[in-house]
Design an enzyme around this catalytic site. Sequence first.
Site, PDB file in Angstrom:
ATOM      1  N   ASP A   1       6.627  -5.643  15.321  1.00 51.37           N
ATOM      2  CA  ASP A   1       6.303  -4.321  15.835  1.00 51.37           C
ATOM      3  C   ASP A   1       6.311  -4.382  17.363  1.00 51.37           C
ATOM      4  O   ASP A   1       6.368  -5.453  17.956  1.00 51.37           O
ATOM      5  CB  ASP A   1       4.973  -3.822  15.290  1.00 51.37           C
ATOM      6  CG  ASP A   1       3.801  -4.719  15.645  1.00 51.37           C
ATOM      7  OD1 ASP A   1       3.939  -5.534  16.581  1.00 51.37           O
ATOM      8  OD2 ASP A   1       2.748  -4.599  15.003  1.00 51.37           O
ATOM      9  N   SER A   2       6.247  -3.227  17.999  1.00 51.79           N
ATOM     10  CA  SER A   2       6.396  -3.178  19.456  1.00 51.79           C
ATOM     11  C   SER A   2       5.098  -3.424  20.195  1.00 51.79           C
ATOM     12  O   SER A   2       5.106  -3.616  21.406  1.00 51.79           O
ATOM     13  CB  SER A   2       6.945  -1.813  19.864  1.00 51.79           C
ATOM     14  OG  SER A   2       5.974  -0.807  19.603  1.00 51.79           O
ATOM     15  N   GLY A   3       3.980  -3.386  19.489  1.00 53.48           N
ATOM     16  CA  GLY A   3       2.684  -3.490  20.140  1.00 53.48           C
ATOM     17  C   GLY A   3       2.071  -2.145  20.463  1.00 53.48           C
ATOM     18  O   GLY A   3       0.940  -2.073  20.942  1.00 53.48           O
ATOM     19  N   GLY A   4       2.804  -1.062  20.176  1.00 48.39           N
ATOM     20  CA  GLY A   4       2.302   0.275  20.490  1.00 48.39           C
ATOM     21  C   GLY A   4       0.986   0.601  19.817  1.00 48.39           C
ATOM     22  O   GLY A   4       0.074   1.159  20.433  1.00 48.39           O
ATOM     23  N   PHE A   5       0.862   0.256  18.537  1.00 48.21           N
ATOM     24  CA  PHE A   5      -0.373   0.568  17.815  1.00 48.21           C
ATOM     25  C   PHE A   5      -1.543  -0.237  18.362  1.00 48.21           C
ATOM     26  O   PHE A   5      -2.659   0.276  18.492  1.00 48.21           O
ATOM     27  CB  PHE A   5      -0.212   0.300  16.320  1.00 48.21           C
ATOM     28  CG  PHE A   5      -1.485   0.554  15.547  1.00 48.21           C
ATOM     29  CD1 PHE A   5      -1.846   1.842  15.194  1.00 48.21           C
ATOM     30  CD2 PHE A   5      -2.330  -0.486  15.195  1.00 48.21           C
ATOM     31  CE1 PHE A   5      -3.020   2.097  14.506  1.00 48.21           C
ATOM     32  CE2 PHE A   5      -3.509  -0.255  14.499  1.00 48.21           C
ATOM     33  CZ  PHE A   5      -3.854   1.046  14.160  1.00 48.21           C
TER      34      PHE A   5
ATOM     35  N   ASP B   1       6.471   2.922  21.216  1.00 46.94           N
ATOM     36  CA  ASP B   1       6.136   4.329  21.011  1.00 46.94           C
ATOM     37  C   ASP B   1       4.689   4.556  21.392  1.00 46.94           C
ATOM     38  O   ASP B   1       3.917   3.613  21.555  1.00 46.94           O
ATOM     39  CB  ASP B   1       6.360   4.739  19.551  1.00 46.94           C
ATOM     40  CG  ASP B   1       5.413   4.001  18.605  1.00 46.94           C
ATOM     41  OD1 ASP B   1       5.126   2.807  18.850  1.00 46.94           O
ATOM     42  OD2 ASP B   1       4.961   4.589  17.615  1.00 46.94           O
TER      43      ASP B   1
ATOM     44  N   GLN C   1       7.300  10.129  15.461  1.00 47.83           N
ATOM     45  CA  GLN C   1       5.912  10.508  15.710  1.00 47.83           C
ATOM     46  C   GLN C   1       5.785  12.028  15.589  1.00 47.83           C
ATOM     47  O   GLN C   1       6.694  12.688  15.102  1.00 47.83           O
ATOM     48  CB  GLN C   1       5.477  10.005  17.084  1.00 47.83           C
ATOM     49  CG  GLN C   1       5.310   8.491  17.186  1.00 47.83           C
ATOM     50  CD  GLN C   1       4.054   7.984  16.488  1.00 47.83           C
ATOM     51  OE1 GLN C   1       3.221   8.759  15.994  1.00 47.83           O
ATOM     52  NE2 GLN C   1       3.909   6.655  16.433  1.00 47.83           N
TER      53      GLN C   1
ATOM     54  N   GLY D   1       2.166   6.612  13.362  1.00 48.75           N
ATOM     55  CA  GLY D   1       1.080   7.543  13.630  1.00 48.75           C
ATOM     56  C   GLY D   1       0.467   8.142  12.385  1.00 48.75           C
ATOM     57  O   GLY D   1      -0.209   9.174  12.452  1.00 48.75           O
TER      58      GLY D   1
ATOM     59  N   ASP E   1       4.072  -2.122   5.239  1.00 48.71           N
ATOM     60  CA  ASP E   1       3.274  -3.263   5.679  1.00 48.71           C
ATOM     61  C   ASP E   1       1.829  -2.811   5.776  1.00 48.71           C
ATOM     62  O   ASP E   1       1.551  -1.623   5.985  1.00 48.71           O
ATOM     63  CB  ASP E   1       3.733  -3.772   7.053  1.00 48.71           C
ATOM     64  CG  ASP E   1       3.153  -2.928   8.185  1.00 48.71           C
ATOM     65  OD1 ASP E   1       2.116  -3.328   8.748  1.00 48.71           O
ATOM     66  OD2 ASP E   1       3.713  -1.858   8.487  1.00 48.71           O
TER      67      ASP E   1
ATOM     68  N   CYS F   1      -2.074 -11.949 -14.386  1.00 50.24           N
ATOM     69  CA  CYS F   1      -1.498 -12.400 -13.120  1.00 50.24           C
ATOM     70  C   CYS F   1      -1.005 -13.838 -13.250  1.00 50.24           C
ATOM     71  O   CYS F   1      -1.670 -14.683 -13.861  1.00 50.24           O
ATOM     72  CB  CYS F   1      -2.537 -12.302 -12.007  1.00 50.24           C
ATOM     73  SG  CYS F   1      -1.931 -12.839 -10.389  1.00 50.24           S
TER      74      CYS F   1
ATOM     75  N   CYS G   1      -0.408 -15.890 -10.599  1.00 46.34           N
ATOM     76  CA  CYS G   1      -0.611 -16.631  -9.354  1.00 46.34           C
ATOM     77  C   CYS G   1      -1.388 -17.927  -9.606  1.00 46.34           C
ATOM     78  O   CYS G   1      -2.039 -18.100 -10.636  1.00 46.34           O
ATOM     79  CB  CYS G   1      -1.332 -15.769  -8.316  1.00 46.34           C
ATOM     80  SG  CYS G   1      -3.119 -15.632  -8.532  1.00 46.34           S
TER      81      CYS G   1
ATOM     82  N   CYS H   1      -5.188 -17.436 -10.360  1.00 51.44           N
ATOM     83  CA  CYS H   1      -5.534 -16.975 -11.707  1.00 51.44           C
ATOM     84  C   CYS H   1      -5.217 -18.014 -12.779  1.00 51.44           C
ATOM     85  O   CYS H   1      -5.863 -18.038 -13.826  1.00 51.44           O
ATOM     86  CB  CYS H   1      -4.814 -15.663 -12.002  1.00 51.44           C
ATOM     87  SG  CYS H   1      -5.493 -14.260 -11.085  1.00 51.44           S
TER      88      CYS H   1
ATOM     89  N   HIS I   1      -4.122 -14.648  -4.440  1.00 51.70           N
ATOM     90  CA  HIS I   1      -4.106 -13.656  -5.521  1.00 51.70           C
ATOM     91  C   HIS I   1      -3.676 -12.278  -5.014  1.00 51.70           C
ATOM     92  O   HIS I   1      -2.809 -11.632  -5.623  1.00 51.70           O
ATOM     93  CB  HIS I   1      -5.476 -13.541  -6.189  1.00 51.70           C
ATOM     94  CG  HIS I   1      -5.541 -12.377  -7.134  1.00 51.70           C
ATOM     95  ND1 HIS I   1      -4.928 -12.399  -8.373  1.00 51.70           N
ATOM     96  CD2 HIS I   1      -6.065 -11.128  -6.991  1.00 51.70           C
ATOM     97  CE1 HIS I   1      -5.090 -11.219  -8.967  1.00 51.70           C
ATOM     98  NE2 HIS I   1      -5.777 -10.442  -8.147  1.00 51.70           N
TER      99      HIS I   1
END
Length: 367
Positions: free
Chosen positions: A92-96, A146, A188, A216, A266, A304, A306, A309, A335
Amino acid sequence: MFQFKLRKKDPSTGARLGKICTPHGEVNTPVFMPVATQGTVKSLIPETVRELGAEMILTNTYHLYLRPGHEIIKGLGGIHRFMNWNSPILTDSGGFQVYSLGALRKITSEGVIFQSHIDGSSHFISPELAIEIQESLGSDIMMCLDECTPYPASFEEAEKSLDLTINWAKRCKTIKKSDSQALFGIIQGGIYPDLRRRAVEEICMNIGFDGYAQGGLSVGEPKEEMLHIAEAITPLLPVDKPRYLMGVGTPEDIISCVGYGIDMFDCVIPTRCARNGLLFTNHEKVVIKHARYRNDDAPVDSSCDCYTCKNYSRAYLRHLYMAKEILAMTLNTVHNIRYFMHLMEHIRTAIEDGTYSEFKKDFLRNQ
């Protein structure tokens, strides 16, 4: 080179089956990307993340810029070699992250001035530097810088924020040098459909990128607002490019938004919940600290496959969690990540079979 192949569309919903091709491998969509903020999916080694079914992960430009520094990572062979992950990576760009600093940052037309959350040092990130950092990291997919529109925001505030995002998107595309890395534009506009539609026209039609994200959202607005925007705007995005909903989300949100035509997700939910003792199952959410599990010899989820489990009981996981053992975080995260990967496998199978509508109804009914 980067390429997106749309394989199939569910006949009764907007759900899509596709494949993203990158220099570090292929990714089947819809896909959920575990978050590796600082170059690691917390508490897991990369081999385990791969074994759980993850085909792509997300790392954080803001954090890696501050520590250890993008030039160091570049000098050590790039982010894939640095963290021993040979599959695709999105940065990601780091904007958030800058948005979340609140009073510690100041936004100008040129970029963002902010104070490090680590040591208080002052930094400036422009659209050009955001791309330079991501090119140094060597990720497969980069994001434009952004401005993440806050909630609540007036129409005028959201419009001003969108103007900045559009301007920054143009600058990001202009400065991009790497032919091997894809660049995604970000839509946005807050909770205002008219602004979001304008963003689609500007970002997708007038500028053009390798893929498109909706940003956003899931920043404090009611869930109904988030779902409404996702449902209204996703069909407007180009059909032949991947569609990414940033920071979403819960299994229920993913199920709904896949039906709108979203290809990529994500979220920190599976890893954060694991560290806090909340485990996802096909029937209920297990809060492992509850006393009811003290003598429970059953696995977290009998359906499950995994490692957790297969080998450990709820009673043992509760013991580890109550004793604050590090192993509790590892086994819980194993898990939860597998649960999300398994969910995406079921989603892709349902789209392949043309039964996504029924799958969605059954899943939401059982939650």
